[in-house]
Design a protein around this motif. Structure first.
Motif, PDB file in Angstrom:
ATOM      1  N   ARG A   1     -22.532 -27.537  26.243  1.00  0.00           N
ATOM      2  CA  ARG A   1     -22.205 -28.856  26.180  1.00  0.00           C
ATOM      3  C   ARG A   1     -23.353 -29.369  25.593  1.00  0.00           C
ATOM      4  O   ARG A   1     -22.749 -30.752  24.974  1.00  0.00           O
ATOM      5  CB  ARG A   1     -22.051 -29.207  27.508  1.00  0.00           C
ATOM      6  CG  ARG A   1     -20.637 -28.672  28.152  1.00  0.00           C
ATOM      7  CD  ARG A   1     -20.091 -28.801  29.397  1.00  0.00           C
ATOM      8  NE  ARG A   1     -18.975 -28.472  29.701  1.00  0.00           N
ATOM      9  CZ  ARG A   1     -17.690 -29.031  29.290  1.00  0.00           C
ATOM     10  NH1 ARG A   1     -17.776 -30.064  28.592  1.00  0.00           N
ATOM     11  NH2 ARG A   1     -16.692 -28.272  29.649  1.00  0.00           N
TER      12      ARG A   1
ATOM     13  N   LYS B   1     -15.569 -30.074  32.560  1.00  0.00           N
ATOM     14  CA  LYS B   1     -15.335 -28.920  33.188  1.00  0.00           C
ATOM     15  C   LYS B   1     -14.424 -29.211  34.532  1.00  0.00           C
ATOM     16  O   LYS B   1     -14.697 -30.075  35.215  1.00  0.00           O
ATOM     17  CB  LYS B   1     -16.396 -28.344  33.441  1.00  0.00           C
ATOM     18  CG  LYS B   1     -16.387 -27.031  34.275  1.00  0.00           C
ATOM     19  CD  LYS B   1     -17.578 -26.168  34.377  1.00  0.00           C
ATOM     20  CE  LYS B   1     -18.621 -26.768  35.216  1.00  0.00           C
ATOM     21  NZ  LYS B   1     -19.858 -26.021  35.466  1.00  0.00           N
TER      22      LYS B   1
ATOM     23  N   LEU C   1     -15.341 -22.048  27.865  1.00  0.00           N
ATOM     24  CA  LEU C   1     -14.735 -23.173  27.629  1.00  0.00           C
ATOM     25  C   LEU C   1     -13.376 -23.086  27.999  1.00  0.00           C
ATOM     26  O   LEU C   1     -12.797 -24.305  28.826  1.00  0.00           O
ATOM     27  CB  LEU C   1     -14.958 -23.859  26.144  1.00  0.00           C
ATOM     28  CG  LEU C   1     -16.404 -24.405  25.804  1.00  0.00           C
ATOM     29  CD1 LEU C   1     -16.222 -24.863  24.497  1.00  0.00           C
ATOM     30  CD2 LEU C   1     -16.836 -25.341  26.699  1.00  0.00           C
TER      31      LEU C   1
ATOM     32  N   GLU D   1     -12.953 -22.729  31.921  1.00  0.00           N
ATOM     33  CA  GLU D   1     -13.286 -24.033  32.558  1.00  0.00           C
ATOM     34  C   GLU D   1     -12.254 -24.989  32.438  1.00  0.00           C
ATOM     35  O   GLU D   1     -12.007 -25.658  33.477  1.00  0.00           O
ATOM     36  CB  GLU D   1     -14.428 -24.902  31.924  1.00  0.00           C
ATOM     37  CG  GLU D   1     -15.858 -24.166  32.084  1.00  0.00           C
ATOM     38  CD  GLU D   1     -16.818 -24.904  31.253  1.00  0.00           C
ATOM     39  OE1 GLU D   1     -18.075 -24.507  31.366  1.00  0.00           O
ATOM     40  OE2 GLU D   1     -16.424 -25.869  30.585  1.00  0.00           O
ATOM     41  N   GLN D   2     -11.069 -24.822  31.732  1.00  0.00           N
ATOM     42  CA  GLN D   2     -10.193 -25.602  31.823  1.00  0.00           C
ATOM     43  C   GLN D   2      -8.777 -25.229  32.368  1.00  0.00           C
ATOM     44  O   GLN D   2      -7.680 -25.723  32.237  1.00  0.00           O
ATOM     45  CB  GLN D   2      -9.638 -26.033  30.174  1.00  0.00           C
ATOM     46  CG  GLN D   2     -10.632 -26.749  29.408  1.00  0.00           C
ATOM     47  CD  GLN D   2     -11.076 -28.071  30.008  1.00  0.00           C
ATOM     48  OE1 GLN D   2     -10.233 -28.906  30.436  1.00  0.00           O
ATOM     49  NE2 GLN D   2     -12.376 -28.401  30.278  1.00  0.00           N
TER      50      GLN D   2
END
Length: 542
Positions: A2, A11, A66, A69-70
Protein backbone atom coordinates in the motif's frame (compact mmCIF):
# COMPACT_ATOMS: atom_id res chain seq x y z
CA UNK A 1 2.28 -2.83 -1.05
CA UNK A 2 0.00 0.00 0.00
CA UNK A 3 3.00 2.30 0.34
CA UNK A 4 3.76 1.66 -3.34
CA UNK A 5 0.41 2.87 -4.70
CA UNK A 6 -1.87 5.65 -3.57
CA UNK A 7 -5.64 5.51 -3.94
CA UNK A 8 -6.08 1.78 -3.33
CA UNK A 9 -9.36 0.83 -1.61
CA UNK A 10 -9.30 0.14 2.11
CA UNK A 11 -8.63 -3.45 3.19
CA UNK A 12 -11.87 -5.28 4.07
CA UNK A 13 -10.49 -8.61 5.31
CA UNK A 14 -7.37 -10.12 6.81
CA UNK A 15 -5.85 -12.65 4.42
CA UNK A 16 -4.88 -16.29 4.84
CA UNK A 17 -2.54 -18.27 2.60
CA UNK A 18 -2.24 -21.93 1.57
CA UNK A 19 0.91 -22.22 -0.57
CA UNK A 20 2.08 -25.08 -2.74
CA UNK A 21 -1.20 -26.90 -3.45
CA UNK A 22 -0.90 -29.47 -6.24
CA UNK A 23 -3.63 -29.36 -8.87
CA UNK A 24 -3.61 -32.12 -11.53
CA UNK A 25 -3.08 -30.77 -15.04
CA UNK A 26 -4.83 -32.38 -17.99
CA UNK A 27 -1.87 -34.75 -18.37
CA UNK A 28 -1.62 -35.38 -14.62
CA UNK A 29 1.35 -33.07 -14.02
CA UNK A 30 1.09 -31.12 -10.75
CA UNK A 31 0.21 -27.46 -11.25
CA UNK A 32 1.51 -25.65 -8.17
CA UNK A 33 -1.16 -23.32 -6.83
CA UNK A 34 -1.27 -20.82 -3.95
CA UNK A 35 -4.64 -20.17 -2.33
CA UNK A 36 -5.32 -16.73 -0.83
CA UNK A 37 -8.54 -16.25 1.11
CA UNK A 38 -10.36 -13.82 3.42
CA UNK A 39 -10.05 -14.76 7.10
CA UNK A 40 -13.76 -14.13 7.54
CA UNK A 41 -16.70 -16.49 7.87
CA UNK A 42 -18.95 -16.66 4.82
CA UNK A 43 -19.13 -17.50 1.14
CA UNK A 44 -16.83 -15.68 -1.25
CA UNK A 45 -16.42 -15.99 -5.03
CA UNK A 46 -13.18 -17.35 -6.47
CA UNK A 47 -10.72 -15.77 -8.89
CA UNK A 48 -8.49 -18.02 -10.99
CA UNK A 49 -5.15 -16.47 -11.97
CA UNK A 50 -2.95 -18.72 -14.12
CA UNK A 51 0.58 -17.45 -14.87
CA UNK A 52 3.80 -18.64 -16.54
CA UNK A 53 5.73 -15.95 -14.62
CA UNK A 54 5.82 -17.50 -11.18
CA UNK A 55 3.75 -16.81 -8.06
CA UNK A 56 6.09 -14.39 -6.29
CA UNK A 57 6.53 -10.69 -6.91
CA UNK A 58 4.54 -8.91 -8.22
CA UNK A 59 1.78 -11.50 -8.66
CA UNK A 60 1.39 -12.53 -5.02
CA UNK A 61 0.68 -9.03 -3.66
CA UNK A 62 -1.17 -7.61 -6.68
CA UNK A 63 -3.45 -10.56 -7.41
CA UNK A 64 -3.30 -12.73 -4.30
CA UNK A 65 -3.29 -10.33 -1.36
CA UNK A 66 -5.12 -7.31 -2.79
CA UNK A 67 -8.07 -9.26 -4.19
CA UNK A 68 -8.34 -11.53 -1.15
CA UNK A 69 -8.47 -8.40 1.02
CA UNK A 70 -11.52 -7.33 -0.98
CA UNK A 71 -13.44 -10.57 -0.44
CA UNK A 72 -12.29 -13.16 -2.99
CA UNK A 73 -10.68 -16.55 -2.85
CA UNK A 74 -7.72 -16.38 -5.23
CA UNK A 75 -6.15 -19.47 -6.83
CA UNK A 76 -2.79 -18.25 -8.16
CA UNK A 77 -1.34 -21.02 -10.30
CA UNK A 78 1.88 -21.59 -12.22
CA UNK A 79 1.30 -22.84 -15.76
CA UNK A 80 2.62 -26.23 -16.78
CA UNK A 81 6.43 -26.35 -16.76
CA UNK A 82 6.87 -23.02 -14.92
CA UNK A 83 7.23 -21.89 -11.31
CA UNK A 84 7.64 -25.42 -9.98
CA UNK A 85 4.70 -26.95 -11.87
CA UNK A 86 5.33 -30.27 -13.56
CA UNK A 87 5.50 -31.03 -17.26
CA UNK A 88 7.03 -28.87 -19.99
CA UNK A 89 5.98 -25.36 -20.91
CA UNK A 90 4.82 -25.19 -24.53
CA UNK A 91 3.73 -21.69 -25.49
CA UNK A 92 -0.11 -21.61 -25.67
CA UNK A 93 -0.69 -25.32 -26.44
CA UNK A 94 -1.85 -26.60 -23.03
CA UNK A 95 -3.71 -23.65 -21.54
CA UNK A 96 -7.29 -24.56 -22.49
CA UNK A 97 -7.15 -28.12 -21.17
CA UNK A 98 -5.15 -27.19 -18.06
CA UNK A 99 -7.62 -24.40 -17.30
CA UNK A 100 -10.53 -26.82 -17.50
CA UNK A 101 -8.67 -29.32 -15.31
CA UNK A 102 -8.15 -26.62 -12.70
CA UNK A 103 -11.85 -25.74 -12.67
CA UNK A 104 -12.61 -29.44 -12.12
CA UNK A 105 -10.30 -29.34 -9.11
CA UNK A 106 -11.94 -26.17 -7.80
CA UNK A 107 -15.34 -27.90 -7.81
CA UNK A 108 -14.01 -30.32 -5.19
CA UNK A 109 -12.78 -27.64 -2.79
CA UNK A 110 -14.94 -26.94 0.26
CA UNK A 111 -14.38 -23.18 -0.03
CA UNK A 112 -15.49 -22.96 -3.67
CA UNK A 113 -19.07 -21.66 -3.84
CA UNK A 114 -19.58 -22.20 -7.59
CA UNK A 115 -18.97 -18.60 -8.66
CA UNK A 116 -15.78 -18.06 -10.65
CA UNK A 117 -14.03 -15.11 -12.25
CA UNK A 118 -10.69 -14.75 -14.01
CA UNK A 119 -8.27 -11.82 -14.06
CA UNK A 120 -4.75 -11.07 -15.23
CA UNK A 121 -2.47 -9.29 -17.72
CA UNK A 122 -0.49 -10.24 -20.82
CA UNK A 123 -0.18 -14.06 -21.11
CA UNK A 124 -2.46 -14.23 -18.05
CA UNK A 125 -5.05 -12.77 -20.41
CA UNK A 126 -4.35 -15.43 -23.03
CA UNK A 127 -5.10 -18.24 -20.58
CA UNK A 128 -8.45 -16.58 -19.88
CA UNK A 129 -9.38 -16.60 -23.57
CA UNK A 130 -8.28 -20.25 -23.74
CA UNK A 131 -10.65 -21.17 -20.90
CA UNK A 132 -13.41 -19.10 -22.51
CA UNK A 133 -13.23 -21.10 -25.72
CA UNK A 134 -15.45 -23.62 -23.90
CA UNK A 135 -16.35 -21.71 -20.73
CA UNK A 136 -17.35 -23.72 -17.67
CA UNK A 137 -20.79 -22.84 -16.28
CA UNK A 138 -19.21 -21.42 -13.12
CA UNK A 139 -17.36 -18.71 -15.07
CA UNK A 140 -19.31 -15.48 -14.54
CA UNK A 141 -16.79 -12.71 -15.31
CA UNK A 142 -13.41 -12.05 -16.96
CA UNK A 143 -10.99 -9.14 -16.69
CA UNK A 144 -8.33 -9.14 -19.41
CA UNK A 145 -5.63 -6.56 -18.67
CA UNK A 146 -3.18 -5.65 -21.47
CA UNK A 147 -3.81 -9.18 -22.70
CA UNK A 148 -3.37 -11.10 -25.92
CA UNK A 149 -5.44 -13.69 -27.75
CA UNK A 150 -3.31 -14.22 -30.89
CA UNK A 151 0.34 -15.29 -30.42
CA UNK A 152 1.10 -14.99 -34.15
CA UNK A 153 0.11 -11.32 -34.17
CA UNK A 154 2.32 -10.78 -31.12
CA UNK A 155 5.38 -11.80 -33.11
CA UNK A 156 4.54 -10.87 -36.72
CA UNK A 157 2.54 -8.37 -38.75
CA UNK A 158 2.36 -8.30 -42.52
CA UNK A 159 5.41 -10.54 -42.78
CA UNK A 160 7.58 -8.37 -40.51
CA UNK A 161 9.05 -9.81 -37.30
CA UNK A 162 8.41 -7.89 -34.07
CA UNK A 163 11.99 -8.49 -33.00
CA UNK A 164 12.09 -6.56 -29.74
CA UNK A 165 8.79 -8.09 -28.61
CA UNK A 166 10.08 -11.58 -29.40
CA UNK A 167 13.17 -11.02 -27.26
CA UNK A 168 11.12 -9.50 -24.42
CA UNK A 169 8.68 -12.43 -24.42
CA UNK A 170 11.54 -14.93 -24.59
CA UNK A 171 13.19 -13.26 -21.61
CA UNK A 172 10.01 -13.13 -19.54
CA UNK A 173 8.93 -16.70 -20.24
CA UNK A 174 12.40 -18.08 -19.56
CA UNK A 175 13.37 -16.21 -16.41
CA UNK A 176 10.52 -14.42 -14.67
CA UNK A 177 9.11 -17.56 -13.04
CA UNK A 178 12.58 -18.28 -11.60
CA UNK A 179 12.37 -15.28 -9.27
CA UNK A 180 13.41 -11.63 -9.13
CA UNK A 181 17.17 -12.24 -9.00
CA UNK A 182 17.55 -14.39 -12.13
CA UNK A 183 15.05 -12.22 -14.02
CA UNK A 184 16.88 -8.96 -13.24
CA UNK A 185 20.24 -10.49 -14.14
CA UNK A 186 18.89 -11.77 -17.46
CA UNK A 187 17.24 -8.41 -18.20
CA UNK A 188 20.52 -6.55 -17.72
CA UNK A 189 22.34 -9.06 -19.94
CA UNK A 190 19.77 -8.55 -22.72
CA UNK A 191 20.15 -4.77 -22.46
CA UNK A 192 23.94 -5.03 -22.74
CA UNK A 193 23.82 -7.34 -25.74
CA UNK A 194 20.74 -6.01 -27.50
CA UNK A 195 22.63 -4.35 -30.35
CA UNK A 196 24.89 -7.38 -30.85
CA UNK A 197 21.90 -9.71 -31.04
CA UNK A 198 19.61 -7.56 -33.19
CA UNK A 199 22.30 -6.78 -35.80
CA UNK A 200 23.63 -10.33 -36.11
CA UNK A 201 23.88 -11.94 -39.56
CA UNK A 202 22.03 -14.19 -39.64
CA UNK A 203 19.53 -13.27 -36.97
CA UNK A 204 18.48 -16.88 -36.41
CA UNK A 205 19.80 -18.21 -33.11
CA UNK A 206 21.63 -15.01 -32.18
CA UNK A 207 19.35 -14.43 -29.19
CA UNK A 208 21.15 -17.16 -27.21
CA UNK A 209 24.01 -14.76 -26.45
CA UNK A 210 21.57 -12.43 -24.70
CA UNK A 211 19.17 -14.92 -23.12
CA UNK A 212 21.93 -17.27 -22.04
CA UNK A 213 20.27 -20.41 -23.37
CA UNK A 214 18.37 -21.89 -26.28
CA UNK A 215 14.59 -21.42 -26.23
CA UNK A 216 13.13 -23.87 -28.77
CA UNK A 217 9.70 -22.25 -29.00
CA UNK A 218 11.33 -18.84 -29.59
CA UNK A 219 13.20 -20.27 -32.58
CA UNK A 220 9.89 -21.52 -33.92
CA UNK A 221 7.90 -18.30 -33.52
CA UNK A 222 10.66 -16.10 -34.97
CA UNK A 223 11.07 -18.20 -38.12
CA UNK A 224 7.41 -18.75 -39.02
CA UNK A 225 5.98 -15.43 -40.30
CA UNK A 226 3.01 -16.95 -42.16
CA UNK A 227 -0.18 -17.05 -40.08
CA UNK A 228 -1.33 -20.02 -42.17
CA UNK A 229 1.71 -22.08 -41.20
CA UNK A 230 0.49 -25.28 -39.48
CA UNK A 231 2.68 -24.33 -36.52
CA UNK A 232 0.17 -21.62 -35.57
CA UNK A 233 -2.90 -23.86 -35.84
CA UNK A 234 -4.95 -23.47 -32.68
CA UNK A 235 -2.83 -20.60 -31.33
CA UNK A 236 -5.32 -17.79 -31.79
CA UNK A 237 -8.23 -17.67 -29.36
CA UNK A 238 -10.15 -15.11 -31.44
CA UNK A 239 -13.05 -17.54 -31.67
CA UNK A 240 -13.60 -17.17 -27.91
CA UNK A 241 -14.66 -13.55 -28.22
CA UNK A 242 -16.83 -14.19 -31.30
CA UNK A 243 -19.31 -16.27 -29.31
CA UNK A 244 -18.65 -15.43 -25.66
CA UNK A 245 -21.47 -14.65 -23.23
CA UNK A 246 -19.32 -14.17 -20.12
CA UNK A 247 -19.21 -10.45 -19.13
CA UNK A 248 -15.68 -9.29 -19.96
CA UNK A 249 -13.77 -6.15 -19.01
CA UNK A 250 -10.89 -5.11 -21.28
CA UNK A 251 -8.05 -2.84 -20.15
CA UNK A 252 -5.14 -1.53 -22.20
CA UNK A 253 -2.90 1.51 -22.76
CA UNK A 254 -2.38 3.53 -25.90
CA UNK A 255 1.29 2.52 -25.94
CA UNK A 256 0.83 -1.12 -24.93
CA UNK A 257 2.45 -3.57 -27.31
CA UNK A 258 -0.81 -5.59 -27.23
CA UNK A 259 -3.23 -2.67 -27.61
CA UNK A 260 -4.35 -3.66 -31.10
CA UNK A 261 -5.33 -7.10 -29.85
CA UNK A 262 -7.46 -5.48 -27.14
CA UNK A 263 -9.30 -3.37 -29.72
CA UNK A 264 -9.93 -6.52 -31.78
CA UNK A 265 -11.27 -8.28 -28.69
CA UNK A 266 -13.64 -5.40 -27.97
CA UNK A 267 -14.92 -5.35 -31.55
CA UNK A 268 -15.61 -9.09 -31.52
CA UNK A 269 -17.32 -9.02 -28.12
CA UNK A 270 -19.57 -6.15 -29.20
CA UNK A 271 -20.46 -7.97 -32.42
CA UNK A 272 -21.33 -11.07 -30.38
CA UNK A 273 -23.62 -9.06 -28.09
CA UNK A 274 -21.47 -9.88 -25.05
CA UNK A 275 -21.53 -7.49 -22.10
CA UNK A 276 -18.18 -5.74 -22.15
CA UNK A 277 -16.33 -2.62 -21.12
CA UNK A 278 -13.13 -0.95 -22.32
CA UNK A 279 -10.62 1.18 -20.39
CA UNK A 280 -7.69 2.72 -22.28
CA UNK A 281 -5.15 4.68 -20.28
CA UNK A 282 -1.97 6.65 -21.04
CA UNK A 283 0.05 3.53 -20.36
CA UNK A 284 2.57 1.16 -21.79
CA UNK A 285 2.47 -2.60 -21.23
CA UNK A 286 4.46 -2.27 -18.01
CA UNK A 287 3.24 1.09 -16.70
CA UNK A 288 -0.38 -0.10 -16.74
CA UNK A 289 0.61 -2.41 -13.86
CA UNK A 290 2.78 0.20 -12.16
CA UNK A 291 1.76 3.88 -12.36
CA UNK A 292 -1.63 2.87 -13.75
CA UNK A 293 -2.34 0.14 -11.18
CA UNK A 294 -4.76 2.19 -8.99
CA UNK A 295 -7.02 2.77 -12.00
CA UNK A 296 -6.54 -0.75 -13.36
CA UNK A 297 -7.24 -2.35 -9.98
CA UNK A 298 -10.32 -0.18 -9.33
CA UNK A 299 -11.73 -0.99 -12.78
CA UNK A 300 -11.07 -4.71 -12.33
CA UNK A 301 -12.50 -4.81 -8.81
CA UNK A 302 -15.68 -2.98 -9.80
CA UNK A 303 -16.30 -5.38 -12.70
CA UNK A 304 -15.72 -8.49 -10.60
CA UNK A 305 -17.89 -7.26 -7.73
CA UNK A 306 -20.70 -6.41 -10.12
CA UNK A 307 -20.72 -9.80 -11.86
CA UNK A 308 -19.63 -12.17 -9.09
CA UNK A 309 -21.69 -10.49 -6.38
CA UNK A 310 -24.51 -8.00 -5.94
CA UNK A 311 -22.46 -4.78 -5.76
CA UNK A 312 -22.78 -2.71 -8.95
CA UNK A 313 -21.99 0.63 -7.30
CA UNK A 314 -18.47 0.82 -8.73
CA UNK A 315 -19.43 0.45 -12.38
CA UNK A 316 -19.12 3.55 -14.52
CA UNK A 317 -22.17 4.71 -16.50
CA UNK A 318 -20.63 4.28 -19.96
CA UNK A 319 -19.18 1.25 -21.69
CA UNK A 320 -15.89 2.98 -22.66
CA UNK A 321 -13.45 5.26 -20.86
CA UNK A 322 -10.36 6.59 -22.66
CA UNK A 323 -7.56 8.93 -21.68
CA UNK A 324 -7.11 11.84 -24.09
CA UNK A 325 -3.49 12.42 -25.00
CA UNK A 326 -2.56 16.07 -25.38
CA UNK A 327 -5.32 16.98 -22.94
CA UNK A 328 -4.46 14.76 -19.95
CA UNK A 329 -8.13 14.06 -19.22
CA UNK A 330 -10.46 11.07 -19.19
CA UNK A 331 -13.51 10.80 -21.43
CA UNK A 332 -16.49 8.51 -20.99
CA UNK A 333 -17.92 7.24 -24.28
CA UNK A 334 -20.83 5.05 -25.26
CA UNK A 335 -18.76 2.94 -27.65
CA UNK A 336 -15.45 2.66 -29.46
CA UNK A 337 -14.65 4.06 -31.89
CA UNK A 338 -17.06 6.99 -31.46
CA UNK A 339 -16.23 9.01 -34.56
CA UNK A 340 -18.63 8.93 -37.50
CA UNK A 341 -16.29 10.90 -39.75
CA UNK A 342 -12.92 10.19 -41.29
CA UNK A 343 -10.82 12.89 -42.87
CA UNK A 344 -7.79 12.58 -45.12
CA UNK A 345 -4.58 14.58 -45.15
CA UNK A 346 -2.27 14.56 -48.17
CA UNK A 347 1.51 15.09 -48.42
CA UNK A 348 3.06 17.69 -50.73
CA UNK A 349 6.45 17.94 -52.42
CA UNK A 350 7.26 20.86 -50.11
CA UNK A 351 6.87 18.67 -47.00
CA UNK A 352 3.46 20.03 -46.06
CA UNK A 353 0.33 18.17 -45.02
CA UNK A 354 -2.83 19.49 -46.62
CA UNK A 355 -6.53 18.69 -46.97
CA UNK A 356 -6.39 19.25 -50.72
CA UNK A 357 -6.34 15.99 -52.68
CA UNK A 358 -3.61 15.68 -55.33
CA UNK A 359 -4.42 15.73 -59.04
CA UNK A 360 -1.91 13.05 -60.04
CA UNK A 361 0.35 10.25 -58.78
CA UNK A 362 3.60 12.13 -59.23
CA UNK A 363 6.62 11.25 -57.10
CA UNK A 364 6.85 13.53 -54.06
CA UNK A 365 9.98 12.57 -52.17
CA UNK A 366 12.46 9.73 -51.94
CA UNK A 367 15.06 8.46 -49.50
CA UNK A 368 17.64 5.71 -49.24
CA UNK A 369 17.24 3.01 -46.60
CA UNK A 370 20.36 1.10 -45.64
CA UNK A 371 19.70 -2.08 -43.62
CA UNK A 372 23.28 -1.89 -42.34
CA UNK A 373 22.43 1.49 -40.77
CA UNK A 374 18.76 0.90 -39.98
CA UNK A 375 16.36 3.65 -39.00
CA UNK A 376 16.12 3.32 -35.20
CA UNK A 377 12.91 2.80 -33.27
CA UNK A 378 11.89 5.56 -30.87
CA UNK A 379 9.12 4.78 -28.37
CA UNK A 380 5.75 3.48 -29.54
CA UNK A 381 3.89 0.26 -28.78
CA UNK A 382 6.39 -2.08 -27.16
CA UNK A 383 6.50 -4.46 -24.21
CA UNK A 384 9.61 -2.85 -22.73
CA UNK A 385 10.28 0.28 -20.69
CA UNK A 386 11.35 2.13 -23.87
CA UNK A 387 7.72 2.20 -25.04
CA UNK A 388 5.52 5.26 -25.11
CA UNK A 389 5.62 8.86 -26.35
CA UNK A 390 9.11 10.18 -27.08
CA UNK A 391 10.75 13.20 -28.67
CA UNK A 392 11.23 12.30 -32.34
CA UNK A 393 13.38 15.31 -33.25
CA UNK A 394 16.67 13.40 -33.60
CA UNK A 395 14.94 10.62 -35.53
CA UNK A 396 13.33 13.08 -37.94
CA UNK A 397 16.70 14.75 -38.61
CA UNK A 398 17.93 11.56 -40.32
CA UNK A 399 18.16 11.39 -44.12
CA UNK A 400 16.09 8.20 -44.18
CA UNK A 401 13.01 9.74 -42.52
CA UNK A 402 10.42 11.87 -44.34
CA UNK A 403 8.06 14.26 -42.57
CA UNK A 404 4.97 16.05 -43.84
CA UNK A 405 3.63 18.68 -41.47
CA UNK A 406 0.36 20.59 -41.30
CA UNK A 407 -0.02 24.28 -40.43
CA UNK A 408 -0.34 25.57 -36.86
CA UNK A 409 -3.87 24.87 -35.69
CA UNK A 410 -6.17 27.77 -34.88
CA UNK A 411 -8.62 25.41 -33.19
CA UNK A 412 -7.94 22.26 -31.22
CA UNK A 413 -8.44 19.01 -33.15
CA UNK A 414 -9.59 15.84 -31.42
CA UNK A 415 -8.76 12.55 -33.12
CA UNK A 416 -10.59 9.53 -31.70
CA UNK A 417 -10.50 6.14 -33.36
CA UNK A 418 -8.34 4.09 -35.70
CA UNK A 419 -5.64 5.83 -37.74
CA UNK A 420 -4.38 4.50 -41.06
CA UNK A 421 -2.23 5.44 -44.01
CA UNK A 422 -2.73 4.71 -47.68
CA UNK A 423 0.68 4.76 -49.26
CA UNK A 424 1.74 4.79 -52.87
CA UNK A 425 5.33 3.52 -52.88
CA UNK A 426 7.91 2.60 -55.49
CA UNK A 427 11.32 1.03 -54.80
CA UNK A 428 14.39 0.17 -56.85
CA UNK A 429 14.85 -3.35 -55.45
CA UNK A 430 11.21 -4.41 -55.21
CA UNK A 431 11.44 -5.16 -51.47
CA UNK A 432 10.91 -2.79 -48.56
CA UNK A 433 9.03 -2.08 -45.38
CA UNK A 434 7.29 1.21 -44.73
CA UNK A 435 6.92 2.61 -41.22
CA UNK A 436 4.33 5.37 -40.85
CA UNK A 437 3.71 7.46 -37.72
CA UNK A 438 1.38 10.23 -36.55
CA UNK A 439 3.13 12.90 -34.46
CA UNK A 440 2.08 15.98 -32.49
CA UNK A 441 4.42 18.95 -33.00
CA UNK A 442 4.19 21.58 -30.29
CA UNK A 443 4.81 25.33 -30.58
CA UNK A 444 8.52 24.81 -29.78
CA UNK A 445 8.90 22.27 -32.61
CA UNK A 446 9.11 19.16 -30.42
CA UNK A 447 7.64 16.19 -32.30
CA UNK A 448 6.06 13.45 -30.16
CA UNK A 449 4.72 10.15 -31.50
CA UNK A 450 0.99 9.44 -31.12
CA UNK A 451 0.50 6.14 -33.00
CA UNK A 452 2.12 4.23 -35.85
CA UNK A 453 2.29 1.06 -37.92
CA UNK A 454 4.45 -0.90 -40.34
CA UNK A 455 3.65 -2.63 -43.62
CA UNK A 456 5.59 -4.69 -46.15
CA UNK A 457 5.88 -3.47 -49.76
CA UNK A 458 6.42 -5.50 -52.92
CA UNK A 459 6.92 -3.53 -56.14
CA UNK A 460 7.56 -4.41 -59.79
CA UNK A 461 9.67 -2.07 -61.86
CA UNK A 462 8.95 1.63 -61.35
CA UNK A 463 5.20 1.12 -60.97
CA UNK A 464 4.19 2.22 -57.45
CA UNK A 465 2.49 -0.26 -55.17
CA UNK A 466 -0.55 0.68 -53.09
CA UNK A 467 -0.51 -0.36 -49.46
CA UNK A 468 -2.76 0.47 -46.52
CA UNK A 469 -1.05 0.44 -43.12
CA UNK A 470 -3.09 0.27 -39.92
CA UNK A 471 -1.56 2.68 -37.39
CA UNK A 472 -3.46 1.50 -34.31
CA UNK A 473 -6.03 3.61 -32.45
CA UNK A 474 -5.76 6.86 -30.56
CA UNK A 475 -7.65 9.45 -28.54
CA UNK A 476 -5.57 12.58 -28.83
CA UNK A 477 -6.11 16.33 -28.79
CA UNK A 478 -3.90 18.43 -31.05
CA UNK A 479 -3.92 21.76 -29.23
CA UNK A 480 -4.14 25.25 -30.68
CA UNK A 481 -0.74 26.21 -32.08
CA UNK A 482 0.31 22.57 -32.52
CA UNK A 483 0.80 20.90 -35.87
CA UNK A 484 -0.11 17.46 -37.18
CA UNK A 485 2.86 15.57 -38.64
CA UNK A 486 3.03 12.46 -40.77
CA UNK A 487 6.36 10.65 -40.50
CA UNK A 488 7.43 8.02 -43.05
CA UNK A 489 10.48 5.77 -43.05
CA UNK A 490 11.39 2.19 -43.98
CA UNK A 491 11.75 0.64 -40.55
CA UNK A 492 12.06 1.00 -36.79
CA UNK A 493 14.91 -1.15 -35.52
CA UNK A 494 15.10 -3.18 -33.30
CA UNK A 495 11.36 -2.94 -32.74
CA UNK A 496 11.05 -4.66 -36.12
CA UNK A 497 13.67 -6.88 -37.72
CA UNK A 498 15.44 -5.22 -40.64
CA UNK A 499 14.09 -5.85 -44.12
CA UNK A 500 17.13 -7.10 -46.09
CA UNK A 501 15.94 -5.22 -49.18
CA UNK A 502 16.44 -8.17 -51.51
CA UNK A 503 13.63 -10.59 -50.74
CA UNK A 504 15.60 -12.77 -48.34
CA UNK A 505 14.21 -13.83 -44.97
CA UNK A 506 14.89 -11.25 -42.24
CA UNK A 507 15.90 -14.12 -39.94
CA UNK A 508 18.28 -15.89 -42.34
CA UNK A 509 19.69 -13.05 -44.46
CA UNK A 510 23.46 -12.52 -44.44
CA UNK A 511 23.48 -10.04 -47.33
CA UNK A 512 21.61 -6.73 -47.15
CA UNK A 513 20.78 -4.40 -50.05
CA UNK A 514 20.14 -0.66 -49.67
CA UNK A 515 16.80 0.46 -51.11
CA UNK A 516 15.70 3.71 -52.75
CA UNK A 517 12.10 4.36 -51.70
CA UNK A 518 9.83 6.94 -53.32
CA UNK A 519 6.53 8.24 -51.92
CA UNK A 520 3.94 9.31 -54.50
CA UNK A 521 1.34 12.08 -54.32
CA UNK A 522 -1.72 9.83 -54.07
CA UNK A 523 -0.71 8.77 -50.56
CA UNK A 524 -3.00 9.82 -47.71
CA UNK A 525 -3.20 9.85 -43.91
CA UNK A 526 -6.67 9.02 -42.56
CA UNK A 527 -7.78 10.41 -39.19
CA UNK A 528 -11.07 10.10 -37.32
CA UNK A 529 -12.80 13.18 -35.90
CA UNK A 530 -14.67 13.19 -32.61
CA UNK A 531 -18.41 12.63 -32.45
CA UNK A 532 -18.91 16.37 -31.93
CA UNK A 533 -18.45 16.70 -35.60
CA UNK A 534 -15.81 19.14 -36.83
CA UNK A 535 -13.44 17.71 -39.37
CA UNK A 536 -9.85 17.36 -38.19
CA UNK A 537 -7.85 20.33 -39.36
CA UNK A 538 -10.80 22.13 -40.93
CA UNK A 539 -9.48 25.33 -39.39
CA UNK A 540 -5.94 26.63 -39.60
CA UNK A 541 -5.12 25.76 -43.22
CA UNK A 542 -2.46 27.80 -44.96
Amino acid sequence: MRATWRRLPAKLHEVGWEPGLEVPAADGSPLITDHYFPRTEGDFPTLLVRSPYGRGLPWSPMYGLLFAEQGFHVALQSCRGTGGSGGEFDLWRNEAEDGRATVSWLREQPWFNGTLGTVGPSYLGYVQWALALDPPPELKAMVVQVGLHDPHALFHSGGALHLEKALAVGLGMTYQHQGVGPFVKATLRLQRRLREVTTAKPLRGAYTAALGCEVPWLDEVMTRPDADDPYWRGASQAESARRLRVPTSLITGWHDGLADQTFEQYERLRAAGCETSLLVGPWTHTSALQQGWPEVFAESLAWLRAHLGPDTSGLRPTRVRVHMGGENAWRDLEDWPPAPYTGRWFPTAQGHLTREAPSDRAPLASFRYDPDDPTPSVGGQLLSRTAGPRDNSALEARDDVLTFTGPPLTEAVDVLGPVSARLSISTDTGHSDVFTRLCDVDAQGRSVNVCDGLGRVRTHGQEPAQITVAMSHTAHRFAVGHRIRWQISAGAHPRFARNPGNGESAVDATTFTPVRITVHADSALTLAADAGGREPGAAGEG
